[in-house]
Design a protein around this motif. Sequence first.
Motif, short mmCIF file in Angstrom:
data_model
loop_
_atom_site.label_atom_id
_atom_site.label_comp_id
_atom_site.label_asym_id
_atom_site.label_seq_id
_atom_site.Cartn_x
_atom_site.Cartn_y
_atom_site.Cartn_z
N HIS A 1 -2.17 1.75 -4.89
CA HIS A 1 -2.60 3.14 -4.96
C HIS A 1 -4.11 3.22 -5.17
O HIS A 1 -4.70 2.35 -5.81
N ILE A 2 -4.73 4.29 -4.68
CA ILE A 2 -6.09 4.63 -5.10
C ILE A 2 -5.97 5.46 -6.36
O ILE A 2 -5.32 6.52 -6.37
N ALA B 1 -17.09 4.70 -3.40
CA ALA B 1 -16.09 3.65 -3.56
C ALA B 1 -14.81 4.25 -4.11
O ALA B 1 -14.80 5.37 -4.63
N ALA B 2 -13.73 3.47 -4.00
CA ALA B 2 -12.44 3.87 -4.57
C ALA B 2 -11.80 2.66 -5.23
O ALA B 2 -11.88 1.54 -4.71
N LEU B 3 -11.19 2.87 -6.38
CA LEU B 3 -10.52 1.81 -7.12
C LEU B 3 -9.04 1.81 -6.76
O LEU B 3 -8.37 2.85 -6.82
N SER C 1 -16.50 1.54 -0.15
CA SER C 1 -15.91 0.31 -0.64
C SER C 1 -14.58 0.55 -1.34
O SER C 1 -14.40 1.57 -2.02
N LEU C 2 -13.68 -0.40 -1.17
CA LEU C 2 -12.44 -0.46 -1.92
C LEU C 2 -12.58 -1.59 -2.92
O LEU C 2 -12.87 -2.73 -2.55
N ILE C 3 -12.40 -1.27 -4.19
CA ILE C 3 -12.57 -2.24 -5.26
C ILE C 3 -11.25 -2.38 -6.01
O ILE C 3 -10.48 -1.42 -6.09
N GLY C 4 -10.99 -3.56 -6.51
CA GLY C 4 -9.76 -3.78 -7.26
C GLY C 4 -9.43 -5.25 -7.36
O GLY C 4 -10.03 -6.08 -6.68
N ALA C 5 -8.48 -5.56 -8.20
CA ALA C 5 -8.07 -6.95 -8.42
C ALA C 5 -7.35 -7.50 -7.19
O ALA C 5 -6.88 -6.76 -6.33
N SER C 6 -7.27 -8.82 -7.13
CA SER C 6 -6.53 -9.46 -6.03
C SER C 6 -5.09 -8.97 -6.01
O SER C 6 -4.46 -8.84 -7.06
N VAL D 1 0.87 -1.18 0.00
CA VAL D 1 0.00 0.00 0.00
C VAL D 1 0.90 1.22 0.00
O VAL D 1 1.84 1.31 0.80
N GLU D 2 0.62 2.17 -0.90
CA GLU D 2 1.48 3.34 -1.01
C GLU D 2 0.65 4.61 -1.14
O GLU D 2 -0.14 4.76 -2.09
N SER D 3 0.82 5.51 -0.18
CA SER D 3 0.20 6.85 -0.22
C SER D 3 -1.31 6.81 -0.41
O SER D 3 -1.87 7.56 -1.21
N VAL D 4 -1.99 5.92 0.32
CA VAL D 4 -3.44 5.82 0.25
C VAL D 4 -4.08 6.79 1.23
O VAL D 4 -3.69 6.84 2.41
N SER D 5 -5.05 7.56 0.75
CA SER D 5 -5.77 8.53 1.58
C SER D 5 -7.26 8.48 1.25
O SER D 5 -7.64 8.47 0.08
N PHE D 6 -8.11 8.42 2.28
CA PHE D 6 -9.56 8.53 2.10
C PHE D 6 -10.20 8.70 3.47
O PHE D 6 -9.59 8.48 4.51
#
Length: 240
Positions: free
Chosen positions: A220-221, A213-215, A37-42, A23-28
């Motif tokens: 990263h988001i 939601a955030a991808l 929700s956080l959405i994204g590939a495995s 995880v790098e520089s994630v903000s929410f």
Amino acid sequence: MALIEIANLQVSFPQGNGHKIAVESVSFTVEAEETFSLIGASGCGKSTVLRVLAGLQRDWHGEVRLFGQAIAPLQRFTGQLRRDVQMVFQDPYASLHPQHKIGRTLGEPLKIHGEKHIPARINEALLQVGLHTAMAERYPHQLSGGQRQRVAIARALLLRPKLLLLDEPTSALDMSVQAEILNLLNHLKREHGMTYLLVSHDGEVIAHMSERAALMENGHIVRHFSRADLQAGEHHSAQG
């Protein structure tokens, strides 16, 4: 009021002679009584974010606040914070002790926190998630996948948390059972005024459950979605 505030969250794990950045520089932020929700590939880092907020991943950098309270790296959740934040995992079978009856599994967190009237509380929790109280006398292998996930939700609700962290809560279930569990979660959220942070790779689940939601991609988001964006299906094209 924001129940979750995250700024510049970074998590890395040892790999070979160096480190892998998960995880790098994630903000929410997540507001009270919403589902974010956080959405994204495995492997994109979304479950790692959840583990930080659950107090399971304690080695991280950045700023995290829960219920207005600053959380420090390496901090173990105790007291009210431990009660207020609960998590439901992806695999309901793996999260239940195979040799303990359901009643014992549900009773343990109540005993740890010195709660009284434990049998009544267990029965209440089972009924809340649509299960008969007789389920308390069964073992996990005697339940269906959907019933096991309802038990996992009941266990998370026993301490009456304010924040529920949901890590792919229906991905191990059949499609017909998925809808039942999602509708149950929405009902419980409205009934108890809870806040949800949901992790999923399933766009339909995200659209059904979320206000925002955030991808995530590669830690990263990369994009945020409003409720209108989700209803329009913009998160599907962004994932593709």
